[in-house]
Design a protein around this motif. Structure first.
Motif, PDB file in Angstrom:
ATOM      1  N   GLY A 141       0.813  -1.215   0.000  1.00 25.39           N
ATOM      2  CA  GLY A 141       0.000   0.000   0.000  1.00 25.39           C
ATOM      3  C   GLY A 141       0.842   1.258   0.000  1.00 25.39           C
ATOM      4  O   GLY A 141       0.517   2.251  -0.666  1.00 25.39           O
ATOM      5  N   VAL A 144       2.112   1.811  -3.723  1.00 22.28           N
ATOM      6  CA  VAL A 144       1.073   2.267  -4.658  1.00 22.28           C
ATOM      7  C   VAL A 144       0.632   3.684  -4.326  1.00 22.28           C
ATOM      8  O   VAL A 144       0.408   4.510  -5.220  1.00 22.28           O
ATOM      9  CB  VAL A 144      -0.121   1.296  -4.637  1.00 22.28           C
ATOM     10  CG1 VAL A 144      -1.261   1.828  -5.493  1.00 22.28           C
ATOM     11  CG2 VAL A 144       0.309  -0.090  -5.139  1.00 22.28           C
ATOM     12  N   SER A 145       0.538   4.012  -3.035  1.00 22.55           N
ATOM     13  CA  SER A 145       0.095   5.357  -2.652  1.00 22.55           C
ATOM     14  C   SER A 145       1.128   6.421  -2.978  1.00 22.55           C
ATOM     15  O   SER A 145       0.787   7.603  -3.144  1.00 22.55           O
ATOM     16  CB  SER A 145      -0.242   5.395  -1.157  1.00 22.55           C
ATOM     17  OG  SER A 145       0.918   5.197  -0.371  1.00 22.55           O
ATOM     18  N   THR A 148       0.404   7.094  -6.970  1.00 28.21           N
ATOM     19  CA  THR A 148      -0.962   7.228  -7.475  1.00 28.21           C
ATOM     20  C   THR A 148      -1.748   8.164  -6.555  1.00 28.21           C
ATOM     21  O   THR A 148      -1.302   8.466  -5.437  1.00 28.21           O
ATOM     22  CB  THR A 148      -1.681   5.863  -7.529  1.00 28.21           C
ATOM     23  OG1 THR A 148      -1.932   5.426  -6.181  1.00 28.21           O
ATOM     24  CG2 THR A 148      -0.856   4.836  -8.268  1.00 28.21           C
ATOM     25  N   LEU A 150      -4.247   7.386  -4.905  1.00 32.53           N
ATOM     26  CA  LEU A 150      -4.892   6.587  -3.864  1.00 32.53           C
ATOM     27  C   LEU A 150      -4.296   6.881  -2.493  1.00 32.53           C
ATOM     28  O   LEU A 150      -3.089   7.106  -2.357  1.00 32.53           O
ATOM     29  CB  LEU A 150      -4.750   5.098  -4.170  1.00 32.53           C
ATOM     30  CG  LEU A 150      -5.429   4.572  -5.442  1.00 32.53           C
ATOM     31  CD1 LEU A 150      -5.116   3.093  -5.615  1.00 32.53           C
ATOM     32  CD2 LEU A 150      -6.932   4.797  -5.389  1.00 32.53           C
ATOM     33  N   ALA A 155      -4.886   2.040  -1.261  1.00 29.48           N
ATOM     34  CA  ALA A 155      -3.841   1.282  -1.947  1.00 29.48           C
ATOM     35  C   ALA A 155      -3.615  -0.071  -1.280  1.00 29.48           C
ATOM     36  O   ALA A 155      -3.387  -1.079  -1.954  1.00 29.48           O
ATOM     37  CB  ALA A 155      -2.544   2.088  -1.969  1.00 29.48           C
TER      38      ALA A 155
END
Length: 468
Positions: A141, A144-145, A148, A150, A155
């Motif tokens: 997470g 991805v965060s 992006t 998110l 994430a």
């Protein structure tokens, strides 16, 4: 947010999902053994890759980076040293483990100690491995965060869904092959990143000179006892890691199991040393980083690496986290199936039924891990907890099975119960006195209980040690 990073991450996830879908076909996956052991026919190079990717996950890319950023590259050698030391021990045990070919660690324990020890071991592994899966979700997470829009929570949920699909779809086949691809990606990204990051600082001499004062010391400002508290959990986990044992069981033969372990040892240095350098370099380039968990990853997200290399680094880090999570989910799902269900059924469970039940167990593990991750804000904190509970309760008994014929059921059971109880009291009742990790006190208690309990009781007769 860089478009190149997003494109590379999406490309990686699509590739992983494609591999999972390919190996989910019935022609590849027919029985529970196929799901857990890939039919015991993994090629040697794939076995090396899956050993490496299984072991190097969020605990290294995120938790280990946090440690190196905070305490420096020299102190991080103590943190990471448990890995090569443990692999050397595994090298000498690899052939025996392949020959035993047990489904789970508790299955192995029952051969020597009986059903009671098996069930205690299964419960402990369930607690530890769900925790390890949880911090893989958190680590993924984070990545991805970073690249992006998110949030970390969103994430983390996305990573949990992808990981669950991979584990449920193709079992060990998809896990092993995605591990192999992931190992290639992260090795290339790490080796390419080190000279670029050192160049951004100036030179190797400038890197060493600009490290924070305590980061230039061997201890990083920690006491010897504190360093030992970080070294032991990693060592104890790898010595009896059910994931690694299952991969050695998936080897074609005993020779492949041992030679793959040698390749695993070499590959571990190619991963750990660059991470220690990159994370400590981040302490120079990004001295006010709010979240040390993202020390290595921020070098890419903050534009300190070329976009393509940074994207590969992020994708490689996510790759290792995803593959480690799938491995632990698959493994602890096996505990649920074989230790809690198949072992207590009066009738045989057919291969196709085992396949369906194993997939259901993996879904349960995913849900429990996601919930547990909400209670631990730090990957490093959750990592040390999970490693320690496994190391003090499982590792001494497993090593005794392999190397000490005098060990008894009473000794193994006392070791598990007292080691775990000491950990819980030290961490949650006493609040970690003197800032010592629980392993410092729980491990001696576990070992003393194992030895004393064994010497004071009679071993099971040799004929009873063989499974029925």
């Amino acid at each position: 947010m860089q478009t190149v990073h997003v494109v590379i991450l999406i490309g990686y996830l699509v590739l992983m999902l494609g591999i999972g879908a390919y190996f989910s076909r019935r022609s590849r996956l027919r029985t529970g053994d196929d799901f857990l052991f890939a039919g015991r026919r993994l090629p040697r190079v794939v076995l090396i890759g899956t050993l490496l990717a299984t072991w190097v996950g969020s605990g290294t890319i995120v938790g280990g980076a946090n440690f190196a950023y905070t305490y420096g590259p020299l102190a991080s050698l103590f943190f990471f040293a448990g890995t090569p030391v443990g692999i050397v021990v595994l090298y000498f045990a690899a052939a025996k483990l392949r020959a035993l070919s047990r489904y789970t660690i508790p299955d192995l324990l029952e051969v020597r100690f009986g059903l009671g020890v098996r069930m205690v071991g299964a419960v402990v592994i369930l607690l530890a491995y769900i925790g390890i899966t949880a911090y893989q979700f958190l680590g993924g997470g984070y990545i991805v965060s970073l690249v992006t829009p998110l949030s970390t929570g969103q994430a983390t949920a996305l990573v949990a869904l992808v990981v669950t699909f991979l584990a449920v779809s193709g079992g060990m086949f998809s896990v092993a092959w995605t591990d192999f691809v992931s190992a290639l990606v992260i090795v290339v990204a790490l080796l390419a990143s080190v000279p670029l990051v050192i160049g951004a600082i100036g030179s190797p001499g400038d890197y060493l000179a600009q490290l924070p004062e305590r980061a230039r010391t061997l201890s990083g400002g920690l006491s010897g006892t504190q360093l030992l508290g970080y070294f032991l959990p990693l060592l104890l986990l790898i010595l009896a890691d059910q994931n690694l044992y299952q991969r050695l069981t998936a080897a074609k033969d005993e020779g492949s199991a041992r030679s793959s372990t040698a390749g695993f040892l070499a590959g571990s240095f190619v991963i750990m040393i660059p991470i220690a350098i990159l994370a400590s370099a981040a302490a120079i380039l990004l001295p006010r980083l709010e979240d040390p968990d993202a020390a290595v990853l921020s070098l890419a997200s903050e534009g300190l690496l070329p976009a393509a290399i940074g994207g590969l680094l992020l994708a490689g880090a996510l790759a290792f986290i995803v593959t480690t999570a799938t491995s632990f989910m698959l493994s602890v799902g096996g505990n649920m199936l074989y230790d809690f269900y198949v072992r207590h059924r009066r009738t045989e469970v057919p291969g196709p039924a085992r396949l369906r039940l194993h997939r259901l167990a993996v879904l349960v593990v995913a849900a429990l891990a996601y919930v547990l991750g909400q209670f631990f804000p730090s990957v490093l904190e959750l990592q040390i907890y999970s490693y320690t509970i496994y190391g003090v309760a499982i590792t001494p008994a497993v090593l005794a099975v392999l190397f000490w014929r005098r060990v008894t059921t009473a000794g193994a059971l006392a070791s598990m119960v007292l080691g775990t109880a000491t950990l819980v009291v030290w961490e949650f009742v006493l609040g970690q006195p003197r800032e010592w990790n629980a392993v410092i006190v729980a491990l001696p208690v576990s070992l003393l209980a194992l030895v004393a309990g064994s010497l004071l009781t009679t071993p099971r007769p040799a004929r009873e040690e063989n499974p029925a």
